[in-house]
Scaffold this motif. Structure first.
Motif, PDB file in Angstrom:
ATOM      1  N   HIS A  17       2.939   3.223  -3.712  1.00 23.04           N
ATOM      2  CA  HIS A  17       1.969   4.096  -3.614  1.00 23.04           C
ATOM      3  C   HIS A  17       0.522   3.014  -3.548  1.00 23.04           C
ATOM      4  O   HIS A  17       0.011   2.876  -2.918  1.00 23.04           O
ATOM      5  CB  HIS A  17       2.253   5.363  -4.268  1.00 23.04           C
ATOM      6  CG  HIS A  17       0.746   6.152  -3.670  1.00 23.04           C
ATOM      7  ND1 HIS A  17       0.465   6.978  -2.596  1.00 23.04           N
ATOM      8  CD2 HIS A  17      -0.395   6.157  -4.252  1.00 23.04           C
ATOM      9  CE1 HIS A  17      -0.181   7.708  -2.256  1.00 23.04           C
ATOM     10  NE2 HIS A  17      -0.782   6.285  -3.518  1.00 23.04           N
ATOM     11  N   VAL A  18       0.852   2.227  -4.848  1.00 22.06           N
ATOM     12  CA  VAL A  18      -0.184   1.522  -5.059  1.00 22.06           C
ATOM     13  C   VAL A  18      -0.413   0.142  -3.946  1.00 22.06           C
ATOM     14  O   VAL A  18      -1.289  -0.223  -3.359  1.00 22.06           O
ATOM     15  CB  VAL A  18      -0.141   0.892  -6.602  1.00 22.06           C
ATOM     16  CG1 VAL A  18      -1.102  -0.244  -7.444  1.00 22.06           C
ATOM     17  CG2 VAL A  18       0.125   1.898  -7.847  1.00 22.06           C
ATOM     18  N   GLN A  19       0.627  -0.314  -4.062  1.00 20.48           N
ATOM     19  CA  GLN A  19       0.852  -2.106  -3.261  1.00 20.48           C
ATOM     20  C   GLN A  19       0.183  -1.665  -1.432  1.00 20.48           C
ATOM     21  O   GLN A  19      -0.828  -1.601  -1.225  1.00 20.48           O
ATOM     22  CB  GLN A  19       1.610  -2.048  -2.827  1.00 20.48           C
ATOM     23  CG  GLN A  19       2.281  -3.244  -2.479  1.00 20.48           C
ATOM     24  CD  GLN A  19       1.926  -4.014  -2.370  1.00 20.48           C
ATOM     25  OE1 GLN A  19       1.827  -4.717  -3.195  1.00 20.48           O
ATOM     26  NE2 GLN A  19       0.796  -5.415  -1.356  1.00 20.48           N
ATOM     27  N   GLU A  20       0.312   0.273  -1.209  1.00  9.60           N
ATOM     28  CA  GLU A  20       0.016   0.528   0.084  1.00  9.60           C
ATOM     29  C   GLU A  20      -1.329   0.666   0.285  1.00  9.60           C
ATOM     30  O   GLU A  20      -2.113   0.334   0.725  1.00  9.60           O
ATOM     31  CB  GLU A  20       0.560   1.457   0.644  1.00  9.60           C
ATOM     32  CG  GLU A  20       2.128   1.290   1.513  1.00  9.60           C
ATOM     33  CD  GLU A  20       3.369   2.430   1.103  1.00  9.60           C
ATOM     34  OE1 GLU A  20       2.599   3.742   0.883  1.00  9.60           O
ATOM     35  OE2 GLU A  20       4.389   2.859   1.053  1.00  9.60           O
ATOM     36  N   THR A  21      -2.270   1.601  -1.248  1.00 10.34           N
ATOM     37  CA  THR A  21      -3.272   1.326  -1.265  1.00 10.34           C
ATOM     38  C   THR A  21      -4.065   0.358  -1.346  1.00 10.34           C
ATOM     39  O   THR A  21      -5.295  -0.090  -0.662  1.00 10.34           O
ATOM     40  CB  THR A  21      -3.705   2.573  -2.555  1.00 10.34           C
ATOM     41  OG1 THR A  21      -2.331   3.702  -2.459  1.00 10.34           O
ATOM     42  CG2 THR A  21      -4.930   2.691  -2.557  1.00 10.34           C
ATOM     43  N   LEU A  22      -3.699  -0.522  -2.430  1.00  7.49           N
ATOM     44  CA  LEU A  22      -3.906  -2.300  -1.892  1.00  7.49           C
ATOM     45  C   LEU A  22      -4.613  -2.711  -0.799  1.00  7.49           C
ATOM     46  O   LEU A  22      -5.908  -3.255  -0.876  1.00  7.49           O
ATOM     47  CB  LEU A  22      -3.362  -3.331  -3.170  1.00  7.49           C
ATOM     48  CG  LEU A  22      -3.490  -2.865  -4.430  1.00  7.49           C
ATOM     49  CD1 LEU A  22      -2.114  -3.834  -5.643  1.00  7.49           C
ATOM     50  CD2 LEU A  22      -5.399  -3.170  -4.708  1.00  7.49           C
ATOM     51  N   ASP A  23      -3.370  -2.751   0.187  1.00  6.75           N
ATOM     52  CA  ASP A  23      -3.381  -3.406   1.579  1.00  6.75           C
ATOM     53  C   ASP A  23      -4.444  -2.429   1.947  1.00  6.75           C
ATOM     54  O   ASP A  23      -5.191  -2.987   3.042  1.00  6.75           O
ATOM     55  CB  ASP A  23      -2.217  -2.823   2.664  1.00  6.75           C
ATOM     56  CG  ASP A  23      -0.956  -3.579   1.544  1.00  6.75           C
ATOM     57  OD1 ASP A  23      -1.131  -4.751   1.107  1.00  6.75           O
ATOM     58  OD2 ASP A  23       0.110  -3.878   1.546  1.00  6.75           O
ATOM     59  N   GLN A  24      -4.658  -1.073   2.060  1.00  5.30           N
ATOM     60  CA  GLN A  24      -6.003  -0.509   2.597  1.00  5.30           C
ATOM     61  C   GLN A  24      -6.857  -0.932   1.919  1.00  5.30           C
ATOM     62  O   GLN A  24      -8.069  -1.107   2.884  1.00  5.30           O
ATOM     63  CB  GLN A  24      -5.154   0.891   2.331  1.00  5.30           C
ATOM     64  CG  GLN A  24      -4.655   2.164   3.172  1.00  5.30           C
ATOM     65  CD  GLN A  24      -4.220   3.569   2.475  1.00  5.30           C
ATOM     66  OE1 GLN A  24      -4.934   4.040   1.705  1.00  5.30           O
ATOM     67  NE2 GLN A  24      -3.516   4.196   3.993  1.00  5.30           N
ATOM     68  N   ILE A  25      -7.375  -1.338   0.600  1.00  5.19           N
ATOM     69  CA  ILE A  25      -8.708  -1.701   0.412  1.00  5.19           C
ATOM     70  C   ILE A  25      -8.754  -3.319   1.013  1.00  5.19           C
ATOM     71  O   ILE A  25      -9.645  -3.358   1.047  1.00  5.19           O
ATOM     72  CB  ILE A  25      -7.881  -2.081  -1.304  1.00  5.19           C
ATOM     73  CG1 ILE A  25      -8.276  -0.112  -2.129  1.00  5.19           C
ATOM     74  CG2 ILE A  25      -9.408  -2.741  -2.367  1.00  5.19           C
ATOM     75  CD1 ILE A  25      -8.113  -0.553  -2.984  1.00  5.19           C
TER      76      ILE A  25
END
Length: 118
Positions: A17-25
């Motif tokens: 989850h955190v990695q995916e959100t970082l990718d979005q950011i």
């Protein structure tokens, strides 16, 4: 240009989850949008220094957080009460942050055009 606020509430190293959100950011910032990040609740642990996710065979997302400045993501907010409730201080975090009181979080959210919860 729209102003985006990504809200991070989940602890680190719990799935992707955190990695995916970082990718979005990073993707949003790469397209010249104004990006801010707000860490609340257990999300403040994502910025804690001296994490060793490699011991759990997980990816170290801390290095990616340090790249935020390269993408001109300079407004990194942390809710002061979330830090206090978890026994942390801003000095124990891997990035310089702007602390915001719980009472002021709604006003911070309203200053952005798009809010992306995690």
């Amino acid at each position: 240009m729209k102003k985006y606020l990504f809200v991070m509430r989940h602890p680190p190293h719990v799935g992707s989850h955190v990695q995916e959100t970082l990718d979005q950011i990073l993707t949003t910032a790469a397209f010249d949008q104004a990006v801010s990040v707000l860490f609340l609740d257990d999300g403040v642990f994502q910025l804690k220094t001296r994490q060793n996710p490699q011991d759990m065979v997980l990816k170290n997302t801390g290095a990616i957080f340090t790249a935020l400045e390269l993408y001109e993501v300079k407004d990194v907010f942390v809710e002061a009460e979330s830090l206090l409730d978890r026994g942390l201080s801003a000095a124990e975090l891997i990035l310089p942050v702007l602390t915001v009181a719980r009472a002021d979080v709604n006003a911070l959210i309203r200053r952005h055009d798009v809010v992306v919860p995690d």
